[in-house]
Scaffold this active site. Structure first.
Site, PDB file in Angstrom:
ATOM      1  N   ASP A  51       0.817  -1.207   0.000  1.00 19.30           N
ATOM      2  CA  ASP A  51       0.000   0.000   0.000  1.00 19.30           C
ATOM      3  C   ASP A  51       0.854   1.262   0.000  1.00 19.30           C
ATOM      4  O   ASP A  51       2.076   1.208   0.160  1.00 19.30           O
ATOM      5  CB  ASP A  51      -0.902   0.011   1.239  1.00 19.30           C
ATOM      6  CG  ASP A  51      -1.970  -1.063   1.199  1.00 19.30           C
ATOM      7  OD1 ASP A  51      -2.407  -1.417   0.085  1.00 19.30           O
ATOM      8  OD2 ASP A  51      -2.368  -1.539   2.281  1.00 19.30           O
ATOM      9  N   TYR A 109       6.796 -10.098   6.562  1.00 22.65           N
ATOM     10  CA  TYR A 109       6.793  -8.653   6.794  1.00 22.65           C
ATOM     11  C   TYR A 109       7.436  -8.347   8.142  1.00 22.65           C
ATOM     12  O   TYR A 109       7.418  -9.173   9.064  1.00 22.65           O
ATOM     13  CB  TYR A 109       5.363  -8.109   6.815  1.00 22.65           C
ATOM     14  CG  TYR A 109       4.705  -7.984   5.463  1.00 22.65           C
ATOM     15  CD1 TYR A 109       4.711  -6.774   4.770  1.00 22.65           C
ATOM     16  CD2 TYR A 109       4.053  -9.069   4.884  1.00 22.65           C
ATOM     17  CE1 TYR A 109       4.091  -6.649   3.534  1.00 22.65           C
ATOM     18  CE2 TYR A 109       3.429  -8.959   3.646  1.00 22.65           C
ATOM     19  CZ  TYR A 109       3.452  -7.743   2.983  1.00 22.65           C
ATOM     20  OH  TYR A 109       2.835  -7.631   1.760  1.00 22.65           O
TER      21      TYR A 109
END
Length: 264
Positions: A51, A109
């Protein structure tokens, strides 16, 4: 031939990975640079779309070309034609059945929180900031309730387009390194905002608002409205993508910055 690339980028100045009309994206800048090197239009496929404001040290892409170039041309040539906040880390020819997204078996992540009374200056766009005390041990304990194959509806963005909320979470470790709290999380795949929504909920545990067992209840509730706020984008990094060994992709330090590959 098909070429795979490892990509690193600072997502601060981009409206996410994916190419979009009238706004800057990491994908667009990479494709423009590769098209110059290839002398034909290049379109890349990525392992995971990040994003706006999210960073990457371990993004993987692939593209097809009919031109013969040395691998150094794809790295050095692309880097010479891109903004300084995007870099190709490696290049490798791969079989035609390799796909950056569909061949991947897991994504990893890291979310970095600068846990200090005062906000950071130099790393202000590369870490999230929380001024109050955080108990990383309780955050880690809470995170263990999320391991395994689960329905992550409580941690899924309302506009998520994934057909299923179920994912297999392989590890979730929370560690402290001085003033930095790092959430390291790996799964076969992620629903939209999953890492940031998990992080927001773990922060509630870390600051004593909820007990670690609350995360188990939250997971079982399958209701996004009950979870913590979505954590800010700037602390999040896509750091690694797993592929079958047969593809023999390069292994590089996942970072970011000072962080070792294994956090204990």
């Amino acid at each position: 031939m098909r070429i795979a690339l490892g990509i690193e980028y600072n997502g601060t100045n981009y409206f996410g990975w994916q190419r979009q009309r009238e706004v800057k994206s990491v994908q667009e800048e990479l494709e423009k640079a590769l098209s110059i090197v290839a002398n034909h239009p290049v379109e890349v496929q990525c392992a995971g779309r990040t994003d706006a404001g999210v960073h990457g040290t371990g993004q993987v892409v692939h593209f097809d070309t009919n031109v013969n170039r040395k691998m150094v041309a794809w790295t050095m040539g692309a880097n010479a034609n891109m903004p300084s906040d995007i870099a190709v880390r490696w290049a490798k020819e791969v079989p035609d059945d390799f796909h950056a997204r569909f061949s991947a078996t897991a994504r990893r992540y890291r979310y970095i929180i600068f846990n200090h009374a005062l906000r950071p200056g130099i790393l202000n766009s590369g870490v999230s900031h929380y001024h109050g005390e955080l108990d990383e041990k309780k955050m880690h304990e809470a995170g263990q309730y999320l391991l395994g194959e689960n329905d992550f509806s409580s941690f899924r963005a309302a506009h998520c387009q994934s057909l299923s909320p179920c994912r297999n979470l392989m590890h979730l470790n929370v560690t402290r390194h001085g003033d930095y709290v790092v959430i390291d999380i790996k799964a076969n795949a992620f629903v939209h905002h999953m890492v940031r929504n998990i992080t927001g909920s773990l922060i509630k545990v870390g600051r004593g608002e909820e007990k670690p067992e609350w995360i188990k209840w939250l997971l079982e509730a399958k209701d996004r409205k009950l979870a913590g706020a979505t954590a800010k984008a700037e602390g999040l990094y896509l750091v690694d993508v797993d592929y079958p060994e047969e593809f023999e992709l390069p292994c590089v330090p996942i970072g970011p910055l000072f962080l070792p590959d294994n956090l204990n």
